[in-house]
Motif scaffolding. Structure first.
Motif, mmCIF file in Angstrom:
data_model
loop_
_atom_site.group_PDB
_atom_site.id
_atom_site.type_symbol
_atom_site.label_atom_id
_atom_site.label_comp_id
_atom_site.label_asym_id
_atom_site.label_seq_id
_atom_site.Cartn_x
_atom_site.Cartn_y
_atom_site.Cartn_z
ATOM 1 N N ALA A 93 -30.754 -0.960 14.634
ATOM 2 C CA ALA A 93 -29.858 -1.031 13.661
ATOM 3 C C ALA A 93 -28.848 -2.404 13.698
ATOM 4 C CB ALA A 93 -28.753 0.236 13.343
ATOM 5 N N GLN A 98 -27.074 -7.531 11.926
ATOM 6 C CA GLN A 98 -26.775 -9.052 12.381
ATOM 7 C C GLN A 98 -27.519 -9.983 11.811
ATOM 8 O OE1 GLN A 98 -23.379 -8.618 14.828
ATOM 9 N NE2 GLN A 98 -24.801 -9.885 16.104
ATOM 10 N N LEU A 111 -23.388 -7.311 1.987
ATOM 11 C CA LEU A 111 -24.424 -6.255 2.568
ATOM 12 C C LEU A 111 -23.535 -4.958 2.574
ATOM 13 C CD1 LEU A 111 -26.792 -5.431 3.914
ATOM 14 C CD2 LEU A 111 -25.628 -5.788 6.187
ATOM 15 N N THR A 112 -24.171 -4.041 1.694
ATOM 16 C CA THR A 112 -23.922 -2.703 1.863
ATOM 17 C C THR A 112 -25.132 -1.786 2.435
ATOM 18 O OG1 THR A 112 -24.553 -1.305 0.068
ATOM 19 C CG2 THR A 112 -23.123 -2.826 -0.680
ATOM 20 N N THR A 298 -33.816 -5.059 31.425
ATOM 21 C CA THR A 298 -32.826 -4.844 32.677
ATOM 22 C C THR A 298 -33.323 -3.682 33.451
ATOM 23 O OG1 THR A 298 -30.882 -5.766 31.153
ATOM 24 C CG2 THR A 298 -30.257 -4.188 33.207
ATOM 25 N N LEU B 83 -18.181 -5.239 11.865
ATOM 26 C CA LEU B 83 -18.945 -4.980 13.201
ATOM 27 C C LEU B 83 -19.040 -5.778 14.284
ATOM 28 C CD1 LEU B 83 -20.684 -2.413 13.579
ATOM 29 C CD2 LEU B 83 -22.585 -3.727 13.073
ATOM 30 N N GLY B 85 -19.785 -7.497 17.615
ATOM 31 C CA GLY B 85 -21.117 -7.881 18.026
ATOM 32 C C GLY B 85 -21.383 -7.313 19.375
ATOM 33 N N GLU B 87 -22.349 -5.228 22.665
ATOM 34 C CA GLU B 87 -23.293 -4.128 22.817
ATOM 35 C C GLU B 87 -23.288 -3.297 24.135
ATOM 36 O OE1 GLU B 87 -27.358 -5.907 23.000
ATOM 37 O OE2 GLU B 87 -26.638 -7.792 23.262
ATOM 38 N N ILE B 90 -24.129 1.348 23.859
ATOM 39 C CA ILE B 90 -25.538 1.148 23.241
ATOM 40 C C ILE B 90 -25.658 2.104 21.882
ATOM 41 C CG2 ILE B 90 -27.840 1.885 23.705
ATOM 42 C CD1 ILE B 90 -27.428 1.188 26.726
ATOM 43 N N ALA B 93 -23.213 0.750 17.139
ATOM 44 C CA ALA B 93 -23.091 0.219 15.607
ATOM 45 C C ALA B 93 -23.877 1.389 14.715
ATOM 46 C CB ALA B 93 -23.785 -0.798 15.500
ATOM 47 N N ARG B 94 -24.952 1.912 15.085
ATOM 48 C CA ARG B 94 -25.809 2.941 14.443
ATOM 49 C C ARG B 94 -24.877 4.223 14.371
ATOM 50 N NH1 ARG B 94 -28.441 6.364 16.597
ATOM 51 N NH2 ARG B 94 -28.949 7.999 15.129
ATOM 52 N N ILE B 97 -21.750 3.626 11.788
ATOM 53 C CA ILE B 97 -22.261 3.683 10.286
ATOM 54 C C ILE B 97 -22.733 5.037 9.875
ATOM 55 C CG2 ILE B 97 -23.866 2.879 9.024
ATOM 56 C CD1 ILE B 97 -23.604 0.162 10.668
ATOM 57 N N THR B 112 -19.288 -1.407 2.945
ATOM 58 C CA THR B 112 -19.941 -2.830 3.229
ATOM 59 C C THR B 112 -20.006 -3.070 4.813
ATOM 60 O OG1 THR B 112 -18.564 -4.595 2.917
ATOM 61 C CG2 THR B 112 -19.178 -3.257 0.927
ATOM 62 N N VAL B 113 -20.718 -3.710 5.361
ATOM 63 C CA VAL B 113 -20.743 -3.978 6.801
ATOM 64 C C VAL B 113 -20.713 -5.595 6.876
ATOM 65 C CG1 VAL B 113 -21.927 -3.873 9.026
ATOM 66 C CG2 VAL B 113 -21.896 -1.949 7.090
ATOM 67 N N PRO B 115 -20.916 -8.058 9.593
ATOM 68 C CA PRO B 115 -21.231 -8.281 11.162
ATOM 69 C C PRO B 115 -20.408 -9.645 11.732
ATOM 70 C CG PRO B 115 -23.142 -8.553 9.932
ATOM 71 C CD PRO B 115 -21.878 -8.636 8.778
ATOM 72 N N GLU B 116 -19.788 -9.414 12.765
ATOM 73 C CA GLU B 116 -18.740 -10.489 13.558
ATOM 74 C C GLU B 116 -19.638 -11.053 14.441
ATOM 75 O OE1 GLU B 116 -16.337 -11.889 12.602
ATOM 76 O OE2 GLU B 116 -14.950 -10.182 12.344
ATOM 77 N N PHE B 117 -19.608 -12.346 14.280
ATOM 78 C CA PHE B 117 -20.707 -13.243 15.457
ATOM 79 C C PHE B 117 -19.898 -13.610 16.458
ATOM 80 C CE2 PHE B 117 -22.966 -13.072 11.128
ATOM 81 C CZ PHE B 117 -24.224 -12.767 11.758
ATOM 82 N N PRO B 239 -26.588 -8.689 31.559
ATOM 83 C CA PRO B 239 -27.162 -7.243 32.374
ATOM 84 C C PRO B 239 -27.635 -7.817 33.660
ATOM 85 C CG PRO B 239 -27.823 -7.409 30.083
ATOM 86 C CD PRO B 239 -27.054 -8.586 30.362
ATOM 87 N N MET B 265 -24.120 -0.346 28.902
ATOM 88 C CA MET B 265 -24.806 -1.361 29.399
ATOM 89 C C MET B 265 -24.696 -1.846 30.898
ATOM 90 S SD MET B 265 -27.059 -3.134 27.740
ATOM 91 C CE MET B 265 -28.226 -4.427 27.618
#
Lengths: 345, 345
Positions: A93, A98, A111-112, A298, B83, B85, B87, B90, B93-94, B97, B112-113, B115-117, B239, B265
């Motif tokens: 997801a 992303q 994006l929704t 990993t 959101l 970025g 990770e 684990i 995000a899913r 949401i 609406t999502v 994503p933050e980079f 990792p 992680m």
DNA sequence: CACATGTTATGCAACGTTGCAATTGTGAAT
DNA sequence: ATTCACAATTGCAACGTTGCATAACATGTG
């Protein structure tokens, strides 16, 4: 200078009064229509006028009001992702979102995300989008061979793209991981490691990929002259159950010496069971899994894997969808992602 | 019967012509205004009228047009999730949401999502939402003690909720995992297992949680009379590097006999390194990790963990945000989630 | 009967945008 | 001068909704 409402006090409590076409019209002394036309690149306008408008728009930081545009044109500038609840692919997801987010960066699209809680309710989700024109296009994943969502959107002639192919006669945009190549690659690799009894572990038989992999698996094992076996019916299996299966497998007399696993979640559980059962991977048996997250490498640095880049898939799906929305025809919007082998040792 | 455009042929190519207030007005013989008023529960209307309207609306399957409402009222009926970025957690995000999606199910809200980079671009994201009123409220995660996003939204008096507390004087809605309790619980547990040298592994020192955990860790170890050590500066660690750290740790003479890890992680990588270094968890040393996904319990069935329910957090954040949007005041919209210990053996 | 008092329902304008039909201005051809 | 063709710009209506000011109606009061 101009006639009315020059700067502040337009009612809305916001700090800086919203910049609309009207603002630009007042600043430039042109009419609303002209400004609107100009911003959309009207070629009947004098170059001088166009420059003036463009400059003012930029200086004021004009961004078209989404509600206005949507009301007038019906265009939502939204793409919807129907997010399958499956967690087979770890981090799927996030990477998908992303990827999509990266591809719409700089465009007018938002994006929704619509999380799916039950697969058999997915028709309702699509129905809602179709009826209420709540997005300009839809991305679906975990596509089935006769996916009803696809059917509905084809029937409604609504722009969409699927992650995964279908068996429908009418072409539609898709981007898919080449699972046939995945299966063939994996089998060949195992054959080269002298495996004689290869097992395919695969869940979710509702997807097209399931069938593609199974078919390719049989073909490849036949070609290599290897015994083939499929561990089926594990789509609903919990990690604990999967682990138990691994444990039992480890004890089997006629156990496989090569395993191909298409799900990260199942790989983790299975390996756990196998190891608990005393089997050492790379010695007693070989395992190749389909890798999508950064976690498994990993975790199992010595295991062979074949990678699907979900982030890239999200990007590609988006590009296809946007072109579809622009009117490109479906046939030209079908692409495949090549599996990327990562062999260790 | 009525005057114009009775049923079909209203221009839009759709199958069933869109149901609007006008449609209901025509069907019921009432005026647009009356229908609108009625549907919004106008108390000045006769009961008979209200029933008639409600019935027609239901029969026709009326759903208010989002663009119309938004244009007129400024209400977008959208909530935005920024959101992060990261990770570390684990499946974060899913679950987040899904949690939000579950909470807005049945409401008029869409998700609406964004994503933050890059973290340092997050101000731009918020600025955009604020300037363009592109959502009614925002959910942010990975909140820092002086989070600039929070500052901006407080200044703009814009509805938002943060996953994580801050140090700002002005109160704002938040929902947070009680990391102090987490740290205390973990230390006590390790103490009860006779650990003498406990190490805290923690990354991302930009979050408020970082500070909360560190403080609580020191307090708890002092109380228990245990040697405390913090493995810092691992926020950017890959990792592979983390695994290496685990390996080195395994070889250390004065190595810890208890480890607390706040990231899944990092837990995976660290455990991998420790095991490669010959250490057996549960015997040579004990480890407690913060669990958010379903993966680690599968992977390490024998390890103690303390759970944060991200799905539930998403739901709670949404409920708080919606109430904030409705006008509830911030002080009453601050809740904590209690850590759920899962002790093995 | 004129008037005030509710109760119930409605007309109008506006939110920001766009497509079309119509208008204005300019120079050339009649 | 009048007409014509063309270029450049504009007014108007509409998308679906809501809030306000007004209207219509019934009922009671002086």
């Amino acid at each position: 200078m101009s006639s009315k409402t020059t700067s502040s006090g337009n009612g809305r409590g916001s700090a800086n009064p919203r910049v609309t076409l009207r603002t630009i019209a007042e600043v430039t002394g042109l009419s609303l229509s002209t400004v609107s036309l100009s911003l959309r690149g009207g070629t009947t306008l004098k170059q001088e006028t166009r420059d003036k408008v463009a400059e003012a728009a930029k200086k004021l930081g004009y961004i078209p009001d989404r509600a206005g545009v949507r009301l007038r044109t019906g265009k939502t500038n939204v793409i919807a992702l129907v997010l399958d609840g499956a967690e087979d692919s770890i981090d799927f997801a996030r990477q998908m979102i992303q990827g999509i987010g990266n591809a719409i960066k700089g465009t007018r699209y938002h994006l929704t995300v619509i999380p799916e809680f039950e697969r058999n309710l997915s028709a309702d989700t699509i129905r809602y989008i179709l009826d209420n024109r709540t997005a300009d296009g839809v991305v679906i994943t975990h596509t089935g061979p006769r996916d009803k969502r696809v059917q509905m959107m084809i029937d409604a002639d609504f722009p969409f793209v699927s992650h995964g192919r279908t068996e429908f006669y009418t072409p539609h945009p898709y981007h898919d991981f080449h699972s046939e190549v995945f299966a063939a690659m994996a089998v060949e690799r195992l054959a080269s490691k002298d495996c004689k009894r290869v097992m395919l572990v695969i869940g979710d038989d509702s997807t097209t990929n399931y069938h593609n992999i199974v078919t390719a698996f049989h073909k490849a094992t036949a070609r290599a002259g290897i015994e083939a076996r499929i561990l089926e019916g594990t789509q609903g299996a919990s990690p604990a159950e999967m682990r138990k299966i691994g444990l039992e497998l480890a004890a089997e007399a006629n156990r496989p010496d090569g395993i191909i696993c298409d799900s990260e979640m199942r790989t983790i559980a299975l390996v756990g069971g196998l190891q608990e059962g005393g089997r050492v991977l790379g010695r007693d048996l070989h395992l190749i899994y389909k890798q999508t997250s950064g976690i498994l490498p990993t975790l199992f640095p010595d295991l062979d894997s074949i990678r699907e880049d979900v982030f890239a898939a999200g990007g590609e799906l988006t590009r296809l969808l946007l072109r579809r929305i622009e009117g490109d025809d479906a046939e030209s919007l079908q692409t495949m992602a090549e599996p990327q082998p990562h062999w260790r040792s």
